[in-house]
Design an enzyme around this catalytic site. Structure first.
Site, short mmCIF file in Angstrom:
data_model
loop_
_atom_site.label_atom_id
_atom_site.label_comp_id
_atom_site.label_asym_id
_atom_site.label_seq_id
_atom_site.Cartn_x
_atom_site.Cartn_y
_atom_site.Cartn_z
N GLY A 1 39.92 62.97 57.70
CA GLY A 1 40.45 64.23 58.20
C GLY A 1 39.33 65.22 58.40
CB CYS B 1 45.51 63.70 54.62
SG CYS B 1 46.55 64.71 55.69
CG ASN C 1 46.94 59.92 53.14
OD1 ASN C 1 47.09 60.17 54.32
ND2 ASN C 1 46.47 58.77 52.72
N GLY C 2 50.00 61.20 54.20
CA GLY C 2 51.16 60.49 54.72
C GLY C 2 52.00 61.37 55.61
CE1 TYR D 1 38.00 54.01 63.88
CE2 TYR D 1 40.04 55.20 63.51
CZ TYR D 1 38.73 55.18 63.92
OH TYR D 1 38.15 56.32 64.37
#
Length: 485
Positions: A42, A16, A117-118, A257
């Protein structure tokens, strides 16, 4: 059948991206711009929630930010000087509108919106306990457990309830929350997932990456520290550290990345780090070839570094079309095979008769590497070598990355030579874990826990994995029951 593009399907995918702003006249429009910059984090769904001082307003949709949040009527429907947004892939929870964030609930203290996010690695256990106590869940997202923990906390103030909730969760989280009292942003005690703070005139901004600040013209202030909670009320910020001090373990794959190359992550330029990884790879795994060719786009900085260190010419031997979305129609095997070339095609005139080394960021299932090596050979390459700008990915991630089951990770099943045979390359090599740390300006010490979360390479997970461990026990009982029966 609508399916994921075969080149994209063989990448580790960040879960996310989040973006929040408080104190801006055009809050929701700025959030939409920030989410555009975070789209790479995302691409399944996006959502924005705003607060106008009296009411919360939410618009959520499947698909990209563009097409869903670039219409005037959508932004006009999200009024207020406070807003937060989210772009999403899914690992926990199905791909459905009910799981699209920000999630919102009316608590006793008022409205509460959250963008996450996570991944909460004990979410299933927490959910079972909460349901037994009477909680009714509206989604299958792990993020909703935080809302219920806040709602059921015995503490008096909302901030204390929020802290109490976070002390019960394990795993990784960067959070932006909106309440009638103000905006809250926080990062898990290990700092696994990134979060930064910026300023635009009098407005305070929180975002997953600095590139989102750049896009809206905001000034980068600093990274949110691991375990830090920042509260913004009426333009005033307050910082607290309510958790026990632990050694930070930010995700090392953000540098390899996930993050955009034009972002700064924990003080380091992502682009510069990726070039340094490529240079380290050239030192560790040299090869006599005519050309260094990146696998676009993520392999480009590492390939530049490899070429500069080795003195071998850098060339764009694979041309990527940027006009192909993540999905397209694949009605049969023959068309599916041809569809690969919609996004990546060999630069035949450059490659024919040449010895080439391909530089990519990672190998996950190995299907992409196999197709690219085949593409090079069909274009007439005399030799095709491959170098990977990360160590072998041998372990699944449980902290917000869409990793295949471990059995589907090529490096979990094969040694490097077996992987080379699988992808039909003339040689294959990965940067070492020590070399990766060196490219980050660190020395990987054996006498202490790693400075980063590198569990996808080493299996050294920085937290307990309650849900995973519970499932493993259940699987063992199931196997025993099957044997008995």
């Amino acid at each position: 059948m609508l399916t994921t593009h075969p080149f994209d399907d063989d990448k580790l995918r960040e879960e996310c991206g989040i973006f929040g702003i408080t104190g801006a006249d055009t809050a929701s429009a700025l959030v939409a711009l920030g989410l555009h910059a975070l789209q790479h984090r995302g691409q399944e769904a996006a959502g924005i929630t705003s607060f106008d001082g009296d009411h919360f307003h939410t618009h959520r949709a499947m698909g990209h930010v563009a097409g869903n949040f670039d219409r005037d009527e959508v932004i006009r429907g999200l009024p207020g000087m406070v807003a937060c947004g989210h772009v999403r892939y899914s690992t926990t929870g199905e791909t459905a509108l009910r799981n699209v964030q920000p999630l919102f609930a009316d608590l006793a203290s008022g409205g509460f919106a959250i963008a996450h996010n996570g991944n909460i690695s004990n979410a299933m256990k927490l959910r079972r306990d909460l349901v037994r106590r009477g909680s009714i869940f509206q989604s299958t997202s792990d993020t909703e457990t935080i809302i219920h923990l806040v709602a059921t906390s015995a503490y008096r103030t909302l901030l204390d309830k929020f802290i109490d909730a976070l002390k019960q969760v394990e795993g990784a989280y960067a959070l932006i929350c909106m309440t009638p009292e103000g905006m809250i942003a926080c990062r898990d005690p290990l700092g696994i997932r990134p979060l930064v703070m910026g300023k635009l005139d009098d407005a305070i901004i929180f975002a997953s990456e600095t590139v989102a600040l750049d896009v809206v013209g905001a000034e980068f202030i600093r990274s949110i520290e691991p375990g830090e909670i920042v509260i913004v009320r009426e333009g005033q910020t307050q910082s607290i550290h309510p958790f026990d001090n632990v050694a930070k373990r930010p995700c090392i794959f953000e540098h390899v990345y996930f993050s955009r190359p034009d972002s700064i992550v924990d003080g380091s330029s992502v682009y510069s780090v990726r070039k340094a990884i490529g240079a380290q790879l050239a030192i560790e795994a040299p090869v006599e070839v005519d050309l260094v060719i990146p696998v676009p786009d993520s392999g480009v900085p590492a390939a530049i570094g490899y070429a500069q260190e080795s003195g071998i010419p850098f060339e764009l031997g694979i041309i990527r079309s940027h006009y192909v979305g993540r999905t397209f129609i694949q009605p049969g095997d023959k068309v599916r095979h041809l569809g690969v070339k919609l996004k990546h095609n060999a630069n035949r005139a450059l490659i024919a008769g040449k010895r080439v080394v391909l530089i990519d960021d990672s190998i996950v299932r190995g299907t992409t590497s196999l197709k690219i090596v085949q593409m090079m050979r069909e274009a007439g390459a005399a030799e095709v070598h491959m170098r990977i700008a990360s160590p072998p990915t041998r372990h699944s991630c449980f902290y917000g990355v869409d990793t295949p089951e471990r059995a589907k990770l090529l490096a979990a099943r094969m040694q490097v030579e077996e992987m080379r045979e699988f992808i039909h390359a003339d040689s294959l090599a990965f940067v070492s874990i020590d070399g990766l740390y060196k490219a980050l300006g660190e020395e990987r010490r054996q006498d202490i826990r790693p400075q980063y979360c590198d569990a996808c390479f080493t299996g050294d997970y920085p937290t307990t994995l309650t849900d995973h461990d519970d499932l493993a026990v259940e699987d063992q009982f199931q196997l025993l029951a099957e044997r008995v029966n």
